[in-house]
Design a protein around this motif. Sequence first.
Motif, PDB file in Angstrom:
ATOM      1  N   THR A  35       0.857  -1.182   0.050  1.00  0.00           N
ATOM      2  CA  THR A  35      -0.043  -0.231   0.065  1.00  0.00           C
ATOM      3  C   THR A  35       0.814   1.346  -0.018  1.00  0.00           C
ATOM      4  N   ASN A  36       2.127   1.164  -0.515  1.00  0.00           N
ATOM      5  CA  ASN A  36       3.110   2.295  -0.568  1.00  0.00           C
ATOM      6  C   ASN A  36       3.388   2.871   0.724  1.00  0.00           C
ATOM      7  N   GLN A  37       3.241   2.216   1.769  1.00  0.00           N
ATOM      8  CA  GLN A  37       3.700   2.618   3.277  1.00  0.00           C
ATOM      9  C   GLN A  37       4.812   2.344   3.529  1.00  0.00           C
ATOM     10  N   GLU A  73       4.472   5.950   7.333  1.00  0.00           N
ATOM     11  CA  GLU A  73       4.214   7.125   6.323  1.00  0.00           C
ATOM     12  C   GLU A  73       4.080   6.660   4.872  1.00  0.00           C
ATOM     13  N   ASN A  74       3.129   7.355   4.025  1.00  0.00           N
ATOM     14  CA  ASN A  74       3.209   7.171   2.738  1.00  0.00           C
ATOM     15  C   ASN A  74       4.321   7.379   2.297  1.00  0.00           C
ATOM     16  N   SER A  75       4.702   6.474   1.348  1.00  0.00           N
ATOM     17  CA  SER A  75       6.327   6.499   0.657  1.00  0.00           C
ATOM     18  C   SER A  75       6.445   7.739  -0.049  1.00  0.00           C
ATOM     19  N   ASP A  77       4.613  10.398   0.134  1.00  0.00           N
ATOM     20  CA  ASP A  77       4.722  11.920   0.810  1.00  0.00           C
ATOM     21  C   ASP A  77       6.111  12.042   1.694  1.00  0.00           C
TER      22      ASP A  77
END
Length: 227
Positions: A35-37, A73-75, A77
Amino acid sequence: MERFKVSGEELRGFYNAGTALEQVFMDIEVDLAATNQVVCRYIINGLEIQEQDEARFSEVTLDQVETLEYLTENSRDLTGIVLRGWIEALPELIQKTENLSKRMRTFGLSGLLKPIHDLVQNCEFLIDSVVTLKAMMGDQFLSGTPGDWSQTEAASKKTVLEALHALENKDFVLLADVLEYDLANVLQMWMQHLVALERSLNGEPAGPTIHTEQNRSDSVGRKRIAN
């Protein structure tokens, strides 16, 4: 940023009690990558773990764990935050490089050893940061940047090593040359790469090609904690 928490009891229901946290960390990070985290920080038994201590704590087994929390954190961001930080810091780093070179040519190394050492350390930190970003983003990391990213990375490592060797040998003539020509140049190259990457991530045109002198887990019962 999001925060998750799982109890030691829940972990031991999913893993063997003798399982090291290293395996749990790996599973969490693989799970989040879908989930791109990314994990920003781990908290074990209420104790915040610093990045430099993660390797030591990764050997802790689950029979010693009461609670495991982690901040994510969202990667994308996180990448934007890191990029913006370096884009704002690089002009000052470039100016310091030029100033130190000029002072060395006039005064030699007297009184400049610490500032030069700090400068080289900052450059090593920059290299580590962009290598980490590259690992996080994969192939898309290079697609939005003009020029040869790998060449800049190699030139940066070579230049830092040359600066360190000149510093160790107290060869201020060579060190001044490395700072003024090589290091200042690779910092300018990184500035252009990172600005182009930031524009690409924001959906803007990446800009012109670089011309330089050198070219010349939910599965383990995690619970989200409200912010």
